[in-house]
Write a protein that holds these residues in place. Sequence first.
Motif, short mmCIF file in Angstrom:
data_model
loop_
_atom_site.label_atom_id
_atom_site.label_comp_id
_atom_site.label_asym_id
_atom_site.label_seq_id
_atom_site.Cartn_x
_atom_site.Cartn_y
_atom_site.Cartn_z
N TRP A 43 7.71 17.48 19.57
CA TRP A 43 7.76 18.85 20.07
C TRP A 43 6.72 19.72 19.36
CZ3 TRP A 43 10.42 20.88 24.04
CH2 TRP A 43 11.50 20.15 24.57
N PRO A 94 4.29 25.92 21.75
CA PRO A 94 3.04 26.35 22.38
C PRO A 94 2.73 27.82 22.12
CG PRO A 94 4.33 25.01 23.90
CD PRO A 94 5.22 25.30 22.74
N ARG A 146 10.93 24.92 26.23
CA ARG A 146 10.65 24.48 27.60
C ARG A 146 10.01 25.60 28.42
NH1 ARG A 146 12.96 19.52 28.84
NH2 ARG A 146 14.26 18.73 27.14
N TYR A 167 6.37 25.66 27.38
CA TYR A 167 5.63 24.56 28.00
C TYR A 167 5.31 24.90 29.46
CZ TYR A 167 6.04 21.00 24.28
OH TYR A 167 5.92 20.28 23.11
N MET A 216 1.99 22.89 30.65
CA MET A 216 1.85 21.65 29.89
C MET A 216 3.15 20.83 29.92
SD MET A 216 1.53 23.50 26.13
CE MET A 216 2.04 22.09 25.17
N GLU A 217 3.85 20.87 31.06
CA GLU A 217 5.08 20.09 31.19
C GLU A 217 4.85 18.60 30.96
OE1 GLU A 217 4.14 22.47 33.29
OE2 GLU A 217 5.85 23.66 34.00
N LEU A 257 5.95 17.38 27.58
CA LEU A 257 7.33 17.54 27.13
C LEU A 257 7.87 16.23 26.58
CD1 LEU A 257 9.00 19.73 29.91
CD2 LEU A 257 9.05 20.20 27.45
N GLY A 275 2.05 24.95 17.92
CA GLY A 275 1.07 24.49 18.89
C GLY A 275 -0.35 24.75 18.41
N ILE A 320 -4.04 23.40 23.90
CA ILE A 320 -3.32 23.96 25.04
C ILE A 320 -4.30 24.49 26.10
CG2 ILE A 320 -1.78 25.84 25.73
CD1 ILE A 320 -0.47 25.49 22.90
#
Length: 439
Positions: free
Chosen positions: A197, A200, A236, A239, A244-245, A248, A263, A268
């Motif tokens: 994880w 971000p 989530r 993300y 940027m899923e 995950l 992040g 990203i």
Amino acid sequence: MFDPDKVDVAIVGGGPGGIIALYYARKAGLSTILLETRDTVGGLWTQLPSWQDIQNREEDWTLGDIPIAGVDQASIAANIRQWVDTFDLGQNIRVKSAALAASPINGGWDIRTPSGTIRAKALISATGVHNRPFIPEIPRSQAGIPEFHSSTLYNPGGLAGKAIVVVGGGASAFDLIDLCLKHGAARIVWIHRSLKWMAPTRKPKRFASNVRELARRHMLGETGDQISAALDVDLRARYHKFGMEELLPNARFDIERDQLIPGRWRLIANLSTIERHQDELEMIKGRSIVLRSGIVIEADILLWGTGYEMDISYLQTAGLNGIVRPDQLARRCGSMVVSLDAPNLYFISVGLESTSATPWHYAHLARTIISQICGTAALSRDPVLKHLNYFGVPTFLASFDPANYPAESWKDKYLSLVTEFPNDRPLPIPESEGRQLNA
């Protein structure tokens, strides 16, 4: 003046954990010697590349009035040395003095060094749980690709215009990809088995999360499950916001297992330009990297963002000297710090969430270890098989260490730190509350 070859406490390792442990041992009046392999204190921070930095704000790294100039490698190494200068700890430190072997004897320890043997009543292992760079063993056939672990990439400018392969799915790999983007790599190929994880953000990574807010929520009574559930929802959403899923992780965020890694904004912002494979390296052949799936990648440089193992092989104790992972050691420690395999042996960095406030953790653990050595704490022999975060450390230790956590006052004291203490100031150094007894 104490006999440096017969001491109450020997500390192996001159990184932040060892120096802080020395501070508390000295305050308790214990004769103490600290052994450091390198020619200066600072541990791994003394030899990391200059681009390496911490994962949080400088206010959450340093404690009290110990000055710190920034979050970079040089500033962190200087901050560790400043503990020595501020509290005049140098007389108890032997640099260039490796612990070649430490053997339990008559309830104490004999520690063999290049200049002789030290006998100590208690031994604190402060070499850390991430002290040896890890690179997976894979076949190499006439390999012609320069390889660097994240701890040895001293010239990131050499990435410019090159085809770079980055291996790993955690903080080190995130950093390496960020460096590739910063220095203009022509091609970036990212290979990982799984992903950690991250939080971000398009801000500098030290502002990606507020660890003191997590501390406040913990001290105000939220459970680990409640904090994890809220963070999972928040992460989530981030993300999704940044598109940027695809990065995950498979499992829900669990604060007792996962690190809250900040992040990297370049990663990203440029995710679409990065070639990514969820795969493993099969072999290196010439200038080609062959993946398990059969994909072949031509590369100029291979960067290993595969993190670290631990090396405590100097401990001549069955069951310990072959351990390389923190979770293995956690199973052999009571209350995170008390060895279950040998008497009067303590570890200072097991079970901690490494992206949080490291010296804060070390200070509380070291203070209680010294209290245990002095007979004013009674730590459990039950292992702790989860991460403890920020104020979770003193909350856990309080029931075992009434000398430093008086039942009638400790909660109010820590509540005031999370509700009233300025967020932009380093927290005070935790001081010993009760009377210490010489070992």
